[in-house]
Design an enzyme around this catalytic site. Sequence first.
Site, short mmCIF file in Angstrom:
data_model
loop_
_atom_site.label_atom_id
_atom_site.label_comp_id
_atom_site.label_asym_id
_atom_site.label_seq_id
_atom_site.Cartn_x
_atom_site.Cartn_y
_atom_site.Cartn_z
N ARG A 51 -3.30 7.45 26.19
CA ARG A 51 -4.51 7.02 26.90
C ARG A 51 -5.62 6.88 25.87
O ARG A 51 -5.43 7.18 24.70
CB ARG A 51 -4.89 7.92 28.09
CG ARG A 51 -4.48 9.35 28.05
CD ARG A 51 -5.26 10.21 27.13
NE ARG A 51 -6.68 10.00 27.24
CZ ARG A 51 -7.54 10.19 26.28
NH1 ARG A 51 -7.14 10.64 25.09
NH2 ARG A 51 -8.81 9.97 26.44
N GLY A 52 -6.77 6.39 26.34
CA GLY A 52 -7.85 6.08 25.40
C GLY A 52 -7.69 4.62 24.99
O GLY A 52 -6.58 4.16 24.69
N ALA A 53 -8.82 3.90 24.99
CA ALA A 53 -8.76 2.44 24.83
C ALA A 53 -8.00 1.98 23.57
O ALA A 53 -7.04 1.19 23.68
CB ALA A 53 -10.17 1.88 24.87
N ARG A 88 -2.97 -0.98 32.72
CA ARG A 88 -4.23 -0.30 33.10
C ARG A 88 -5.32 -1.37 33.04
O ARG A 88 -5.39 -2.13 32.08
CB ARG A 88 -4.57 0.88 32.15
CG ARG A 88 -3.77 2.13 32.47
CD ARG A 88 -4.33 3.35 31.77
NE ARG A 88 -5.45 3.96 32.47
CZ ARG A 88 -6.19 4.94 31.95
NH1 ARG A 88 -5.95 5.39 30.72
NH2 ARG A 88 -7.20 5.46 32.64
N ASP A 240 -14.61 2.03 27.00
CA ASP A 240 -13.39 1.26 27.27
C ASP A 240 -13.65 -0.23 27.25
O ASP A 240 -12.73 -1.03 27.08
CB ASP A 240 -12.79 1.66 28.62
CG ASP A 240 -12.14 3.02 28.51
OD1 ASP A 240 -12.86 4.02 28.55
OD2 ASP A 240 -10.91 3.05 28.34
N ASN A 250 -17.28 3.39 30.57
CA ASN A 250 -16.52 4.53 30.02
C ASN A 250 -16.11 5.45 31.16
O ASN A 250 -16.42 5.19 32.34
CB ASN A 250 -17.38 5.26 28.97
CG ASN A 250 -16.58 6.27 28.16
OD1 ASN A 250 -15.49 5.96 27.66
ND2 ASN A 250 -17.07 7.49 28.04
N LYS A 251 -15.45 6.52 30.81
CA LYS A 251 -14.92 7.48 31.79
C LYS A 251 -15.97 7.86 32.84
O LYS A 251 -17.14 8.08 32.51
CB LYS A 251 -14.45 8.73 31.02
CG LYS A 251 -13.83 9.84 31.84
CD LYS A 251 -12.72 9.40 32.75
CE LYS A 251 -11.62 8.64 32.07
NZ LYS A 251 -10.71 7.94 33.00
O1 MRU Z 1 -8.68 7.41 31.25
P1 MRU Z 1 -8.70 7.59 29.77
O2 MRU Z 1 -8.41 8.99 29.33
O3 MRU Z 1 -7.83 6.58 29.06
O4 MRU Z 1 -10.19 7.28 29.36
C1 MRU Z 1 -10.58 7.33 28.02
C2 MRU Z 1 -12.03 7.11 27.82
O5 MRU Z 1 -12.78 6.92 28.74
C3 MRU Z 1 -12.53 7.07 26.39
O6 MRU Z 1 -13.84 7.52 26.31
C4 MRU Z 1 -12.48 5.61 25.90
O7 MRU Z 1 -11.20 5.07 26.09
C5 MRU Z 1 -12.84 5.50 24.48
S1 MRU Z 1 -11.55 6.11 23.43
C6 MRU Z 1 -12.05 6.05 21.84
#
Ligand code: MRU
Length: 356
Positions: A51-53, A88, A240, A250-251
């Site tokens: 996970r994470g962009a 996603r 993201d 973002n989250k």
């Molecule tokens: O749902 P996730 O855990 O994939 O969400 C991740 C985030 O919101 C991060 O802040 C974002 O992807 C930036 S990662 C460098």
Amino acid sequence: MKIEGKSYKTIWFEKNLVKIIDQTKLPHQFVIKDLKTMKDTVNAIKTMEVRGAPLIGATAAYGLVLSIIEKNDLSFLKKSSEELIASRPTAINLKWAVDRMMKKLSGINDKDILKIALDEAKAITEEDVKFCKNIGLNGLKIIEDIAIKKKDTVNILTHCNAGWLATIDWGTATSPIYHAHQKGIKVHVWVDETRPRNQGANLTSYELNEEGISNTVITDNAGGILMQRGQVDMCIVGTDRTLYNGDVCNKIGTYLKALSAKDNNVPFYVALPSSTIDWSIKHHKQIPIEERNSEELSYIEGVDQNNEIRRVRIYPQKSKSLNLAFDVTPAKLVTGLITEKGICEASENGLRGLFK
Ligand code: MRU
């Protein structure tokens, strides 16, 4: 970065397999998982094993490599690319990475396609490492300035995990923190727990612990009072999807932190590699906001006294819940964007000044 003193990246390719660290098991178990097929990469992204962009973008790129290994056929490759992009919806890196791969592979003959795909997937990961390192060097200056003025520990609040586990290495929001720590600047990180998946508590706190960086997990609602008390010097979060005008998606919960920061004059920075910029969308309402299974809210996971992972329901079965995974922080609440090319204002002018 390190786990138990050993350096890792979050994804690599070995003997026709994609290797990942299964993030659904962290922090309780450290499991390296093999992804053997394109479908495995889609599942890993959907279930958030990765996970994470930036990391889901890289995983999608390797997903296309596995697709070619499975069946070297153009229509299968095209179908794979569509499935990967749909795995996603919110982070733009998925589409960015898949489009970059498909562009590279267009018109390439069957004999050369695998090598070219693998080289490009590797280039995507190597570029991300370089960009995240530069984000760290650029963001370091902000932390250094605060440390010089304050002559004491710099307290930084972050949300979710925009750490090395969300990228390939270094992270985005955490990279300036790692660089500051390596330079001997005293930092302490307030880690938002980040309900419902607890990426802050499970991943950010874990990776900071492994690097020896002082951190404290707080509930998602505690940031406001800490800012009122003067206990937060700055916030750094990831994104993201960043729009041309500096709005950042973002989250879920990031927006509320930015509002609190504004009300308390706390600088609020967003760290990003250019792969998260979506130049095509004109209004944040066009961003597809992921809505995940409501059971992520009503159930919680942890370990029991035997260190076994257990999952329990925490509220009435009859209660409805809504699990929106992301929100948008308008540019006006963002102090600056920390990118691989430098720091800019969260605005069209700012972004276009760095990215022509
Ligand atoms: O749902 P996730 O855990 O994939 O969400 C991740 C985030 O919101 C991060 O802040 C974002 O992807 C930036 S990662 C460098």
